[in-house]
Design a protein around this motif. Structure first.
Motif, PDB file in Angstrom:
ATOM      1  N   ASN A  38       0.757  -1.282   0.073  1.00 50.53           N
ATOM      2  CA  ASN A  38       0.082   0.014  -0.019  1.00 50.53           C
ATOM      3  C   ASN A  38       0.712   1.339  -0.055  1.00 50.53           C
ATOM      4  OD1 ASN A  38      -2.171   1.731   0.149  1.00 50.53           O
ATOM      5  ND2 ASN A  38      -2.737   1.169   2.265  1.00 50.53           N
ATOM      6  N   TYR A  62      -8.058  -0.246   0.910  1.00 50.49           N
ATOM      7  CA  TYR A  62      -7.307  -0.839   0.013  1.00 50.49           C
ATOM      8  C   TYR A  62      -7.698  -2.412   0.139  1.00 50.49           C
ATOM      9  CZ  TYR A  62      -2.548  -2.601  -1.207  1.00 50.49           C
ATOM     10  OH  TYR A  62      -1.686  -3.168  -1.955  1.00 50.49           O
ATOM     11  N   GLU A 115       2.002   1.839  -3.402  1.00 51.88           N
ATOM     12  CA  GLU A 115       1.295   2.336  -4.426  1.00 51.88           C
ATOM     13  C   GLU A 115       1.101   3.734  -3.827  1.00 51.88           C
ATOM     14  OE1 GLU A 115      -1.468   3.116  -6.922  1.00 51.88           O
ATOM     15  OE2 GLU A 115      -0.294   1.596  -6.943  1.00 51.88           O
ATOM     16  N   ALA A 116       1.204   4.233  -2.981  1.00 50.31           N
ATOM     17  CA  ALA A 116       1.106   5.798  -2.367  1.00 50.31           C
ATOM     18  C   ALA A 116       2.515   6.365  -2.826  1.00 50.31           C
ATOM     19  CB  ALA A 116       1.081   5.835  -0.964  1.00 50.31           C
ATOM     20  N   THR A 139      -5.189   4.073   0.219  1.00 46.01           N
ATOM     21  CA  THR A 139      -3.835   4.552  -0.149  1.00 46.01           C
ATOM     22  C   THR A 139      -4.087   6.019  -0.433  1.00 46.01           C
ATOM     23  OG1 THR A 139      -3.810   2.493  -1.650  1.00 46.01           O
ATOM     24  CG2 THR A 139      -2.189   4.283  -2.057  1.00 46.01           C
TER      25      THR A 139
END
Length: 248
Positions: A50, A222, A53-54, A132
């Motif tokens: 996660n 998420y 992804e951020a 996210t």
């Protein structure tokens, strides 16, 4: 341009190597110690991914603020490739008023800021479904001009996220950790320091049977594929909660 590198925000998962009998013990029962450790590992995998992804949406650098020393290889196998390790076992020098888990949190913040980041966030490893966008929002708030703190509170009175631009030891002083007063005390510390405190959307951490029930029923946030896969292996899902041993 002044030649300085772009400002970045560090996000560190507060991570412990999953071990049966030591991980997620408040989930035993309904889970066995081995299942609880497997779920803890899945939480770490999902949380690390996660953050990765951020980091594709904001200038974020991922860390695992870990303990104990010597578990680096175990944790590295669970984390996204981009995740660096930083020791946060609470054994560093801190003021006397910083005790218990606060020592680990302060050590993590100091360590990440010490690596040249503009801001540092400590993040619970027990929020695998945290959206996210909340991580992106927290980083963006901290990278804006001015000193401030960013807090993500939980419904049980704790918090899942705390972000700072300076390692303010007072933010971790004289706090009764693992109680329903943690978030409130943290707000008081920020006020006492004159910090602008920005609060994020509340989110739940999964630390007991009730929270696990809520996770199974949760549809937003998420996707947490590793967590969902492990729960399915245990026979637990929103439509089938197979744990007769838990009181209603």
């Amino acid at each position: 341009m002044d030649g300085r590198p772009p400002a970045t925000c560090a996000i560190g998962i507060m991570a412990k190597a999953p071990q049966p009998g030591r991980s997620k013990t408040r989930l035993c029962p309904p889970l066995t110690p081995e299942q609880a450790a497997a779920l803890s590992a899945a939480f770490l995998r999902d949380t690390a991914r996660n953050i990765a992804e951020a980091a594709r949406r904001a200038p974020i650098t991922a860390y695992a603020a870990y303990a104990p020393r010597g578990t680096e290889d175990v944790l590295a196998a669970l984390l996204a490739d981009e995740t660096a390790l930083i020791l946060a076992d609470g054994n560093g020098p801190v003021p006397d008023a910083v005790r218990g888990f606060g020592r680990c949190l302060l050590q993590a913040v100091e360590g990440m800021l010490g690596r040249g980041h503009e801001a540092a966030i400590v993040l619970s490893s027990d929020t695998p479904t945290l959206p996210t966008r909340i991580l992106v929002q927290a980083a963006s708030l901290l990278l804006a001009p001015g000193d401030r703190a960013v807090l993500g509170a939980c419904g049980d009175g704790g918090y899942y996220l705390l972000g700072l631009k300076r390692a303010h030891a007072d933010m971790f002083s004289d706090i009764a950790w693992s109680t329903e007063t943690v978030a409130a005390a943290t707000r008081e510390r920020a006020c006492g320091l004159g910090l602008d405190l920005v609060e994020l959307e509340p989110w739940s951490d999964v630390d007991d049977a009730d929270a696990l029930r809520a996770l199974l029923a949760e549809a937003g946030g998420y996707a947490a594929p590793e967590t969902r896969a492990v729960l399915a292996q245990f026979g637990l899902s929103a439509g089938r909660i197979a744990w007769d041993v838990i009181p209603a």
